[in-house]
Design a protein around this motif. Structure first.
Motif, PDB file in Angstrom:
ATOM      1  N   UNK A 114      -6.109   4.328   3.300  1.00 12.76           N
ATOM      2  CA  UNK A 114      -6.002   2.444   3.115  1.00 12.76           C
ATOM      3  C   UNK A 114      -7.652   1.833   3.689  1.00 12.76           C
ATOM      4  N   UNK A 115      -8.634   1.748   2.852  1.00  8.19           N
ATOM      5  CA  UNK A 115      -9.614   1.131   3.295  1.00  8.19           C
ATOM      6  C   UNK A 115      -9.767  -0.354   2.687  1.00  8.19           C
ATOM      7  N   UNK A 116     -10.831  -0.992   3.671  1.00  7.15           N
ATOM      8  CA  UNK A 116     -10.530  -2.703   3.530  1.00  7.15           C
ATOM      9  C   UNK A 116     -11.921  -3.341   3.291  1.00  7.15           C
ATOM     10  N   UNK A 121       0.552  -1.143  -0.040  1.00  8.74           N
ATOM     11  CA  UNK A 121       0.173   0.027   0.137  1.00  8.74           C
ATOM     12  C   UNK A 121       0.530   0.838   0.816  1.00  8.74           C
ATOM     13  N   UNK A 122       2.120   1.182   0.124  1.00  9.94           N
ATOM     14  CA  UNK A 122       3.115   2.444  -0.108  1.00  9.94           C
ATOM     15  C   UNK A 122       3.123   2.989  -0.721  1.00  9.94           C
ATOM     16  N   UNK A 123       3.017   2.725  -2.222  1.00  8.22           N
ATOM     17  CA  UNK A 123       2.941   3.223  -3.820  1.00  8.22           C
ATOM     18  C   UNK A 123       1.383   3.555  -3.613  1.00  8.22           C
ATOM     19  N   UNK A 183      -5.597  10.357   0.162  1.00  4.17           N
ATOM     20  CA  UNK A 183      -6.858   9.970   0.547  1.00  4.17           C
ATOM     21  C   UNK A 183      -7.322   8.495   0.722  1.00  4.17           C
ATOM     22  N   UNK A 184      -8.355   8.140   1.218  1.00  6.66           N
ATOM     23  CA  UNK A 184      -7.885   6.966   1.180  1.00  6.66           C
ATOM     24  C   UNK A 184      -7.878   6.117  -0.319  1.00  6.66           C
ATOM     25  N   UNK A 185      -7.715   4.778  -0.242  1.00  5.63           N
ATOM     26  CA  UNK A 185      -7.607   4.374  -1.378  1.00  5.63           C
ATOM     27  C   UNK A 185      -8.714   2.931  -0.905  1.00  5.63           C
ATOM     28  N   UNK A 186      -9.159   3.122  -2.548  1.00  4.14           N
ATOM     29  CA  UNK A 186     -10.232   1.335  -2.000  1.00  4.14           C
ATOM     30  C   UNK A 186      -9.711  -0.128  -3.503  1.00  4.14           C
ATOM     31  N   UNK A 187      -9.654  -0.955  -2.865  1.00  7.88           N
ATOM     32  CA  UNK A 187      -9.561  -2.369  -3.462  1.00  7.88           C
ATOM     33  C   UNK A 187      -9.390  -1.961  -5.529  1.00  7.88           C
ATOM     34  N   UNK A 188     -10.267  -0.965  -5.688  1.00  9.68           N
ATOM     35  CA  UNK A 188     -10.891  -1.091  -7.175  1.00  9.68           C
ATOM     36  C   UNK A 188      -9.593   0.186  -7.739  1.00  9.68           C
ATOM     37  N   UNK A 189      -8.611   1.036  -6.728  1.00  8.67           N
ATOM     38  CA  UNK A 189      -7.782   1.998  -7.131  1.00  8.67           C
ATOM     39  C   UNK A 189      -6.507   1.593  -7.870  1.00  8.67           C
TER      40      UNK A 189
END
Length: 300
Positions: free
Chosen positions: A267-269, A114-116, A121-127
């Motif tokens: 990061x959201x999960x 997830x460091x990349x 901004x909260x990143x989701x699995x689809x991003x």
């Protein structure tokens, strides 16, 4: 299932192997040294002697398995200054592991990060990952792996939080503690308002198992129990336990870790939890810091 695990005696792999065995799976683990082979055999797993450079061996072992969990990465090469070489070796190994799985629907679960996805901004699995990230090469590897779903491989990418914590950690958080102990300063970059997601190592291991067992092809999973812990909070706990001042420092204060210290990753999960029923049960990062990181000098 019979699962081949690379990086089987590493920090995350040492939790993944018993997680798989405890769920009734058979495990073969890649070991490149006598010490790693002995540690792996002691768990009850079978030993495959070799390294990421033994491409024919990797293909043969993958072909004899019902699925692969790929955790190994040449961190020593990457942090030694040749990140592109480490990425190239990783891609070659993944190609070798994936070849015998083509058309079988068997899983290939890889560790990503997830460091990349730094940006605050909260990143989701689809991003998709940010293309200007310092870890762009490894993020592109993730996209290539997911693309293998078209060839009949059940590919899954587990994006690990930068802070995979727990007893015995010798990664990023233990390095922060070590730097504070050595310099007498618990530092953070800027005002310390940037964040890092966090996950306990046992929760990460369970997610790898669940992904291997049932995640659909082309799935991205987020191993983030906490979506973002502020770095000033992490520094505050370190300062309190070591009785050293907490203050803003330049990234260079952290040595090689400086490239990561200022990243703002959230990061959201939720999708991961809903898809696989993953519910993290381990302690949070700040609690875990007090439990395991100050009784002895942190590993270098």
């Amino acid at each position: 299932m019979h699962v081949l695990v690379t990086g089987a005696t590493g920090w995350v792999g040492s939790a993944v192997v018993p997680e798989l065995l405890g769920a009734g799976h058979r495990v073969s683990g890649l070991a490149r040294s006598d010490a790693s082979a002995a540690a792996l055999a002691a768990t009850g797993a079978a030993v495959v002697r070799g390294s990421l450079d033994d491409l024919d061996l990797l293909s043969d072992a993958a072909g004899r398995s019902d699925g692969v969990v790929h955790l190994a990465f040449k961190h020593d090469v990457a942090f030694g200054g040749d990140f592109p070489a480490a990425v190239a070796a990783d891609r070659a190994a993944i190609t070798a592991l994936a070849a015998p799985l083509a058309g079988t629907g068997r899983p290939l679960v890889v560790a990503s990060g997830l460091a990349g996805h730094s940006g605050g901004v909260a990143v989701e699995e689809t991003d998709a990952p940010f293309t200007d990230s310092g870890t762009t090469g490894r993020m592109r590897t993730e996209q290539e792996v997911l693309g293998l779903a078209a060839s009949g491989v059940r590919t899954v990418s587990v994006r690990l939080a930068p802070t995979v914590h727990g007893a015995g950690d010798h990664g990023l958080i233990s390095t922060f503690v070590d730097v504070a102990r050595r310099t007498g300063v618990a530092g953070h970059v800027g005002d310390g308002g940037n964040h890092w997601p966090a996950v306990h190592v046992t929760d990460a291991a369970r997610l790898f198992r669940l992904g291997c067992e049932s995640a659909p092809a082309g799935t991205v999973l987020h191993a983030a129990a906490e979506q973002g812990v502020a770095m000033r909070e992490i520094a505050g706990v370190i300062g309190r336990y070591l009785d050293v001042p907490v203050r803003s420092v330049e990234p260079e204060h952290f040595g090689w870790l400086g490239a990561f210290a200022g990243l703002d990753v959230i990061a959201r999960s939720e999708r991961t939890r809903q898809l696989l029923g993953w519910e993290p049960a381990g302690p949070g990062l700040l609690d875990d810091l007090g439990r395991h990181y100050f009784t002895v000098p942190a590993a270098r």
